[in-house]
Motif scaffolding. Sequence first.
Motif, PDB file in Angstrom:
ATOM      1  N   ALA A  88      30.848  82.285  15.445  1.00 45.67           N
ATOM      2  CA  ALA A  88      29.418  82.241  15.141  1.00 45.67           C
ATOM      3  C   ALA A  88      28.795  83.635  15.080  1.00 45.67           C
ATOM      4  N   ASN A  89      29.599  84.688  15.172  1.00 45.80           N
ATOM      5  CA  ASN A  89      29.054  86.038  15.161  1.00 45.80           C
ATOM      6  C   ASN A  89      28.459  86.394  13.803  1.00 45.80           C
ATOM      7  N   ALA A  90      27.328  87.057  13.834  1.00 46.86           N
ATOM      8  CA  ALA A  90      26.655  87.481  12.606  1.00 46.86           C
ATOM      9  C   ALA A  90      27.484  88.517  11.867  1.00 46.86           C
ATOM     10  N   ILE A  91      27.301  88.553  10.549  1.00 46.96           N
ATOM     11  CA  ILE A  91      27.935  89.529   9.669  1.00 46.96           C
ATOM     12  C   ILE A  91      26.834  90.425   9.119  1.00 46.96           C
ATOM     13  N   GLU A  92      27.126  91.676   8.923  1.00 41.84           N
ATOM     14  CA  GLU A  92      26.127  92.629   8.443  1.00 41.84           C
ATOM     15  C   GLU A  92      25.422  92.106   7.188  1.00 41.84           C
ATOM     16  N   GLY A  93      24.076  92.015   7.279  1.00 41.40           N
ATOM     17  CA  GLY A  93      23.272  91.605   6.134  1.00 41.40           C
ATOM     18  C   GLY A  93      23.270  90.129   5.826  1.00 41.40           C
ATOM     19  N   CYS A  94      23.819  89.307   6.713  1.00 41.05           N
ATOM     20  CA  CYS A  94      23.959  87.881   6.427  1.00 41.05           C
ATOM     21  C   CYS A  94      22.681  87.098   6.691  1.00 41.05           C
ATOM     22  N   VAL A  95      22.703  85.850   6.250  1.00 38.26           N
ATOM     23  CA  VAL A  95      21.718  84.856   6.663  1.00 38.26           C
ATOM     24  C   VAL A  95      22.358  84.020   7.762  1.00 38.26           C
ATOM     25  N   VAL A  96      21.771  84.029   8.941  1.00 36.41           N
ATOM     26  CA  VAL A  96      22.214  83.137  10.005  1.00 36.41           C
ATOM     27  C   VAL A  96      21.468  81.820   9.858  1.00 36.41           C
ATOM     28  N   VAL A  97      22.202  80.734   9.754  1.00 40.16           N
ATOM     29  CA  VAL A  97      21.596  79.403   9.685  1.00 40.16           C
ATOM     30  C   VAL A  97      21.830  78.723  11.031  1.00 40.16           C
ATOM     31  N   SER A  98      20.799  78.701  11.856  1.00 34.53           N
ATOM     32  CA  SER A  98      20.889  78.043  13.155  1.00 34.53           C
ATOM     33  C   SER A  98      20.458  76.592  12.994  1.00 34.53           C
ATOM     34  N   LEU A  99      21.335  75.679  13.367  1.00 30.99           N
ATOM     35  CA  LEU A  99      21.110  74.253  13.124  1.00 30.99           C
ATOM     36  C   LEU A  99      20.569  73.523  14.350  1.00 30.99           C
ATOM     37  N   VAL A 100      20.090  74.260  15.330  1.00 34.43           N
ATOM     38  CA  VAL A 100      19.687  73.636  16.590  1.00 34.43           C
ATOM     39  C   VAL A 100      18.466  72.734  16.453  1.00 34.43           C
ATOM     40  N   LYS A 101      17.645  72.952  15.420  1.00 35.96           N
ATOM     41  CA  LYS A 101      16.460  72.104  15.243  1.00 35.96           C
ATOM     42  C   LYS A 101      16.765  70.820  14.485  1.00 35.96           C
ATOM     43  N   MET A 102      17.954  70.707  13.940  1.00 38.38           N
ATOM     44  CA  MET A 102      18.396  69.448  13.335  1.00 38.38           C
ATOM     45  C   MET A 102      19.089  68.646  14.438  1.00 38.38           C
ATOM     46  N   ARG A 113      30.030  50.229  16.366  1.00 43.94           N
ATOM     47  CA  ARG A 113      30.432  51.255  17.334  1.00 43.94           C
ATOM     48  C   ARG A 113      30.481  52.637  16.686  1.00 43.94           C
ATOM     49  N   VAL A 114      29.370  52.990  16.069  1.00 46.32           N
ATOM     50  CA  VAL A 114      29.228  54.319  15.481  1.00 46.32           C
ATOM     51  C   VAL A 114      27.863  54.886  15.844  1.00 46.32           C
ATOM     52  N   ALA A 115      27.792  56.208  15.823  1.00 42.87           N
ATOM     53  CA  ALA A 115      26.527  56.927  15.935  1.00 42.87           C
ATOM     54  C   ALA A 115      26.423  57.854  14.736  1.00 42.87           C
ATOM     55  N   VAL A 116      25.224  57.960  14.188  1.00 40.92           N
ATOM     56  CA  VAL A 116      24.957  58.904  13.103  1.00 40.92           C
ATOM     57  C   VAL A 116      24.039  59.976  13.664  1.00 40.92           C
ATOM     58  N   VAL A 117      24.482  61.231  13.605  1.00 40.14           N
ATOM     59  CA  VAL A 117      23.746  62.304  14.271  1.00 40.14           C
ATOM     60  C   VAL A 117      23.641  63.531  13.376  1.00 40.14           C
ATOM     61  N   GLU A 118      22.627  64.340  13.668  1.00 41.16           N
ATOM     62  CA  GLU A 118      22.499  65.647  13.041  1.00 41.16           C
ATOM     63  C   GLU A 118      23.289  66.675  13.854  1.00 41.16           C
ATOM     64  N   PRO A 119      23.586  67.844  13.270  1.00 37.88           N
ATOM     65  CA  PRO A 119      24.508  68.781  13.934  1.00 37.88           C
ATOM     66  C   PRO A 119      23.977  69.428  15.198  1.00 37.88           C
ATOM     67  N   GLY A 120      22.640  69.473  15.370  1.00 37.31           N
ATOM     68  CA  GLY A 120      22.079  70.144  16.536  1.00 37.31           C
ATOM     69  C   GLY A 120      21.979  69.281  17.779  1.00 37.31           C
ATOM     70  N   VAL A 121      22.448  68.045  17.711  1.00 39.31           N
ATOM     71  CA  VAL A 121      22.420  67.160  18.874  1.00 39.31           C
ATOM     72  C   VAL A 121      23.347  67.707  19.956  1.00 39.31           C
ATOM     73  N   ILE A 122      22.838  67.797  21.177  1.00 35.81           N
ATOM     74  CA  ILE A 122      23.656  68.266  22.307  1.00 35.81           C
ATOM     75  C   ILE A 122      24.641  67.175  22.704  1.00 35.81           C
TER      76      ILE A 122
END
Length: 464
Positions: A88-102, A113-122
């Motif tokens: 998850a380390n940043a690269i020089e000049g990159c766009v970091v897309v943090s998905l924690v709010k999803m 017996r399934v769950a549908v979740v977004e990636p930021g679910v703990i």
Amino acid sequence: MTELQREGASAGLLDDLRAGLPAGAVVDDPEVVASYAHDMASFCAAGRAAVVVLPRTVEEVQHVMRTATAHRVPVVPQGARSGLSGAANAIEGCVVVSLVKMDRIVEIDPVERVAVVEPGVINAALSRAVAEHGLNYPPDPSSWEMCTIGGNIGTGSGGLCCVKYGVTAEYVLGLDVVLADGRLLRTGRRTAKGVAGYDLTRLFVGSEGSLGIVVRAVLALKPAPAPQLVLAAEFGTTSAACAAVNAIMTGGHTPSLLELMDRTTVRAVNAHARMGLPESTAALLLCAFDTPEPGADLAAVAALCREAGASEVVPAETPAESELLLAARRLSLVALEAVKGTTMIDDVCVPRSRLAELLEGVERIAQAHELTIGVCAHAGDGNTHPTVCFDAADEDESRRARASFDEIMALGLSLGGTITGEHGVGLLKKEWLARELGETGLEVQRTLKAALDPLNILNPGKVL
């Protein structure tokens, strides 16, 4: 690129990102951006990102990728940044897309017996939510109170219960993935069975954001298990403890947990938390069952441990007692961090039958480099976590720590193992991945990467 050119390029990128994103989703404050620079891995370089984006919807992620493609700018997806490989380390000049709010749990379906979740679910939040329906999401990394499902999928993470229930990949039925050019790909299914086409879902699990950005996942659930009972067994040698592990598995037992702590780890836990564990023990084995009759299973395992040479066997009689026995294992990494202030956690997985050789080899490596290296292991599946303790301010000790880390990976490969069982490759193990895969394997993986990300903008420089 000069600083003036960099600022001009960044300004155009920021304007185009903001054009399709809500207020507050694009962050370019240098101090805030710097806080997203890296995950928890040691010895992994991080660059300076141009911007951090915090999307809340699939469409917003698609806009980011279309913009990044137009500007030919690299994108680094992030979750909680609790990873240990530098993925998850940043690269020089990159766009970091943090998905924690999803972070929505979109659906829990007790019938399918399934769950549908977004990636930021703990991870822990999902586990608690499905428990209200009498269900269980088994993958349980030690960082489950902070790590995200998206991060778990990205690294193919595991946990303590893998010996019985398996790893993350076995619970991902389907994915929604935003590709490098912004298109949305749906893979897999939500049915119990399904073999239509190539298994693209498994391709993305463990890809560390290098093939696409996971924006939704369909996860399999299990019925909630009975409370587990735990047994602790002390051994005078690591080889005796490993012999007990082999005997347990050969005997057809299916523990819900089978963990091992070596002498160094036991002593570190004692020093950190005054647990009162015997300093003379060379290995502490913890075995648990969540079967209808766990007491009978523990009695059978206790006999096998004694036959293998256990000096003391302590079975719990209640779940509360079990938690007390597990407390030492849960404190292992915290206790080892306290030894020197910095740790480098390896993730070598070997066949169970070679586990003793790995542990003995790690002890030799520690002595040769004059370092403290503690090992805690998911012994039931051969996944070990040799943890190198060192002072990051000491240049020579840091050099020896890195050298020992590499020697442990070489040892793991020589024993027929793999360089990573659940933490991923990232930056830390790129060179070692090439050794494990071989020339043809590496070429095939690079071909897949080029097919899905021809401009090489998705987490470039990671994994391959």
